[in-house]
Design an enzyme around this catalytic site. Structure first.
Site, PDB file in Angstrom:
ATOM      1  N   ASN A 228       0.850  -1.201   0.000  1.00 44.07           N
ATOM      2  CA  ASN A 228       0.000   0.000   0.000  1.00 44.07           C
ATOM      3  C   ASN A 228       0.881   1.244   0.000  1.00 44.07           C
ATOM      4  OD1 ASN A 228       0.588   0.801   2.836  1.00 44.07           O
ATOM      5  ND2 ASN A 228      -0.357  -1.193   3.231  1.00 44.07           N
ATOM      6  N   ASP A 296      -3.936  -6.530   5.107  1.00 42.32           N
ATOM      7  CA  ASP A 296      -4.885  -7.424   5.784  1.00 42.32           C
ATOM      8  C   ASP A 296      -4.751  -8.867   5.289  1.00 42.32           C
ATOM      9  OD1 ASP A 296      -6.026  -5.519   7.426  1.00 42.32           O
ATOM     10  OD2 ASP A 296      -7.310  -4.781   5.808  1.00 42.32           O
ATOM     11  N   LYS A 306       8.650 -17.181 -10.594  1.00 46.85           N
ATOM     12  CA  LYS A 306       7.843 -16.072 -11.118  1.00 46.85           C
ATOM     13  C   LYS A 306       6.590 -16.607 -11.813  1.00 46.85           C
ATOM     14  CE  LYS A 306       8.197 -12.094 -14.125  1.00 46.85           C
ATOM     15  NZ  LYS A 306       8.909 -11.482 -15.214  1.00 46.85           N
ATOM     16  N   ASP A 325      -3.567  -9.891  13.140  1.00 48.88           N
ATOM     17  CA  ASP A 325      -3.738  -8.487  13.531  1.00 48.88           C
ATOM     18  C   ASP A 325      -2.726  -8.200  14.642  1.00 48.88           C
ATOM     19  OD1 ASP A 325      -4.660  -6.048  14.822  1.00 48.88           O
ATOM     20  OD2 ASP A 325      -6.387  -6.263  13.487  1.00 48.88           O
ATOM     21  N   VAL A 327      -1.728  -5.353  16.266  1.00 50.30           N
ATOM     22  CA  VAL A 327      -2.087  -4.521  17.418  1.00 50.30           C
ATOM     23  C   VAL A 327      -3.064  -5.267  18.342  1.00 50.30           C
ATOM     24  CG1 VAL A 327      -4.068  -3.142  16.591  1.00 50.30           C
ATOM     25  CG2 VAL A 327      -2.239  -2.026  17.838  1.00 50.30           C
ATOM     26  N   LYS A 356     -13.115  -0.150  15.979  1.00 56.99           N
ATOM     27  CA  LYS A 356     -11.774  -0.766  16.091  1.00 56.99           C
ATOM     28  C   LYS A 356     -11.219  -0.644  17.502  1.00 56.99           C
ATOM     29  CE  LYS A 356     -10.660  -0.285  11.287  1.00 56.99           C
ATOM     30  NZ  LYS A 356      -9.973   0.400  10.220  1.00 56.99           N
ATOM     31  N   LYS A 360     -10.463  -4.293  18.914  1.00 58.28           N
ATOM     32  CA  LYS A 360      -9.051  -4.655  19.100  1.00 58.28           C
ATOM     33  C   LYS A 360      -8.598  -4.441  20.543  1.00 58.28           C
ATOM     34  CE  LYS A 360      -8.058  -3.580  14.256  1.00 58.28           C
ATOM     35  NZ  LYS A 360      -6.984  -3.686  13.282  1.00 58.28           N
TER      36      LYS A 360
HETATM   37  O1  C5P Z   1      -6.255  -2.048   9.002  1.00 61.10           O
HETATM   38  P1  C5P Z   1      -6.982  -1.493  10.168  1.00 61.10           P
HETATM   39  O2  C5P Z   1      -7.790  -0.280   9.835  1.00 61.10           O
HETATM   40  O3  C5P Z   1      -7.749  -2.529  10.944  1.00 61.10           O
HETATM   41  O4  C5P Z   1      -5.822  -0.939  11.132  1.00 61.10           O
HETATM   42  C1  C5P Z   1      -6.129  -0.384  12.385  1.00 61.10           C
HETATM   43  C2  C5P Z   1      -4.954  -0.559  13.311  1.00 61.10           C
HETATM   44  O5  C5P Z   1      -4.623  -1.938  13.408  1.00 61.10           O
HETATM   45  C3  C5P Z   1      -3.674   0.136  12.921  1.00 61.10           C
HETATM   46  O6  C5P Z   1      -3.097   0.608  14.127  1.00 61.10           O
HETATM   47  C4  C5P Z   1      -2.811  -0.938  12.308  1.00 61.10           C
HETATM   48  O7  C5P Z   1      -1.427  -0.708  12.514  1.00 61.10           O
HETATM   49  C5  C5P Z   1      -3.262  -2.167  13.085  1.00 61.10           C
HETATM   50  N1  C5P Z   1      -3.206  -3.420  12.332  1.00 61.10           N
HETATM   51  C6  C5P Z   1      -2.344  -4.406  12.754  1.00 61.10           C
HETATM   52  N2  C5P Z   1      -2.312  -5.604  12.097  1.00 61.10           N
HETATM   53  C7  C5P Z   1      -3.100  -5.817  11.044  1.00 61.10           C
HETATM   54  C8  C5P Z   1      -3.980  -4.833  10.591  1.00 61.10           C
HETATM   55  C9  C5P Z   1      -4.007  -3.615  11.257  1.00 61.10           C
HETATM   56  O8  C5P Z   1      -1.616  -4.185  13.729  1.00 61.10           O
HETATM   57  N3  C5P Z   1      -3.045  -6.989  10.418  1.00 61.10           N
END
Ligand code: C5P
Length: 420
Positions: A228, A296, A306, A325, A327, A356, A360
């Site tokens: 990204n 994600d 390749k 995830d 965090v 979130k 989370k």
């Molecule tokens: O992608 P998203 O909007 O859910 O991200 C929200 C928070 O979660 C951000 O702080 C991002 O760094 C964290 N995140 C993560 N691992 C992931 C997706 C997001 O730590 N796989």
């Protein structure tokens, strides 16, 4: 007068208490009393606007001295001329100091009695700023604060918290007891007063902070990947701001083109899986800030060679699987640090960010609107709304658009107030 409240260093000191036009002026009456109780001689000068908040008569009754309000008052000048008054003072303490007064003092104005005295005095000069949080955060006010410190002003505060206008954030005047305590403690100890810049330098002292930044890169084959547009600027600014506040910082970074901020330990990773492993290796820590734009999904299998176009095929289907995830994984640990996430949204910013925060189990989320091309991804500026849960309510604090390093400082100032 109770002898226990006497301060050896304030006793007999001549304190000129300046009051400007802020709602916190009602607390200045209490401050005047505390100064008197500590044994100081107190004279009060009020700006024109301050008199809308508290009457000179109140301060006159408390100090037993006439209160000066005007530069052009022949009667008062006949008693003690303004230059004489400037020489009389050992200490000038302005509480509250408004944004406007700060601006005038920072630029050497002498357009009323108080600013004139400040320009004419050799006294020790201190002020306790008090204003709305957005006004305090405005780059013009912050620049004035910095300039005032170079002009030997000591700034006490401001404090952060609920404001008279209903906002929450920095800009509250320190409580009179705190002002008096900081003033007399430093005088008693014969040491220079701690400025808030010093206090900032110690805000996170001794804390271990782990920050993720940048994008992740999810390989599809040896030459291609999913990723990204994250530049990493916000996470790097946060890392630098944590070091400036005395923390020990590990920055787990996806691939970016930024230099490592001085004093930061950087661990480079590519994929989300690697990022999680690197973050877990740093646990336990005191503060974790997940600022990375973590992909994600990743390819269910990374092709060994390749990927080739097939003859006549008009598409390619990839099977993706969810990434961990990071965090949320850290927030779920038994030894969890204070955990902060980011939410980059293109619509319904606060709803999605609030979801979130809960889902989370974060302590705080920093929400920003990435549909605005001028801020967020890749840009040097950013604006954000901080959301956190307090009692049963979701509380919010809007931070206006500003350069990412300044925003990082504002975010950390708030985090510091919420750390256990
Ligand atoms: O992608 P998203 O909007 O859910 O991200 C929200 C928070 O979660 C951000 O702080 C991002 O760094 C964290 N995140 C993560 N691992 C992931 C997706 C997001 O730590 N796989």
């Amino acid at each position: 007068m109770s002898t226990s409240s006497l301060s050896p260093s304030l006793f007999g000191k001549r304190v000129l208490l300046g009051i400007s036009a802020g709602i916190a002026a009602y607390k200045s009456a209490h401050l005047a009393r505390l100064l008197k109780k500590a044994g100081a001689e107190v004279r009060v000068v009020m700006t024109e606007g301050a008199q809308a908040f508290i009457t000179p008569l109140t301060l006159q009754a408390l100090t037993g001295e006439p209160v000066r309000t005007s530069l052009l008052d022949p009667e008062a000048e006949a008693g003690m001329g303004h230059i004489e008054l400037a020489k009389w003072a050992d200490i000038i303490l302005i509480a509250p100091a408004t944004a406007d007064l700060m601006a005038r003092l920072a630029h050497g104005h002498a357009d009323d009695l108080l600013t004139t005295l400040c320009l004419a005095t050799e006294a020790r000069c201190l002020m306790a700023p008090a204003m709305n949080q957005a006004m305090w955060r405005h780059p013009a006010t912050l620049a004035n604060a910095e300039r005032l410190e170079t002009l030997d002003w000591t700034l006490l505060g401001p404090d952060a918290g609920d404001q008279a206008c209903g906002d929450i954030g920095p800009g509250r005047m320190l409580e009179p007891e705190t002002i008096l305590g900081r003033l007399s403690a430093s005088l008693d100890a014969g040491v220079p007063l701690l400025t808030d810049r010093d206090a900032t330098a110690r805000q996170l002292a001794g804390l271990r902070v782990v920050i993720t930044a940048g994008p992740t890169r999810e390989a599809l084959d040896p030459v291609r990947y999913l990723s990204n547009h994250s530049s990493g600027k916000m996470g790097y600014a946060l890392a630098a701001a944590c070091v400036a506040r005395g923390a020990e910082v590990t920055l787990v970074s996806g691939p970016v083109t930024l230099d490592t901020p001085p004093g930061v330990t950087r661990v480079d990773v590519l994929s989300a899986t690697e990022m999680l492993a690197a973050v877990e290796a740093q646990q336990p820590c005191d503060l974790f800030i997940g600022c990375a734009a973590v992909a994600d999904y990743r390819a269910a299998e990374i092709a060994e060679h390749k990927l080739k176009k097939g003859d006549g095929d008009d598409g390619l289907s990839l099977t993706l699987v969810r990434n961990p995830d990071i965090v949320a994984t850290i927030a779920a640990r038994a030894d969890r640090p204070f955990t902060v996430g980011f939410a980059a949204e293109t619509r319904e910013l606060e709803n999605h960010a609030g979801d979130k925060l809960a889902r989370k189990r974060l302590d705080l989320i920093v929400a920003n609107d990435v549909s605005d091309r001028d801020i967020g991804f890749g840009s040097d500026d950013n604006a954000a709304t901080l959301l956190w849960q307090e009692d049963r309510d979701i509380r919010r604090l809007a931070l206006s658009r500003q350069p990412k390093p300044a925003l990082a400082g504002a975010i950390l100032d708030h985090i510091a107030t919420r750390l256990p």
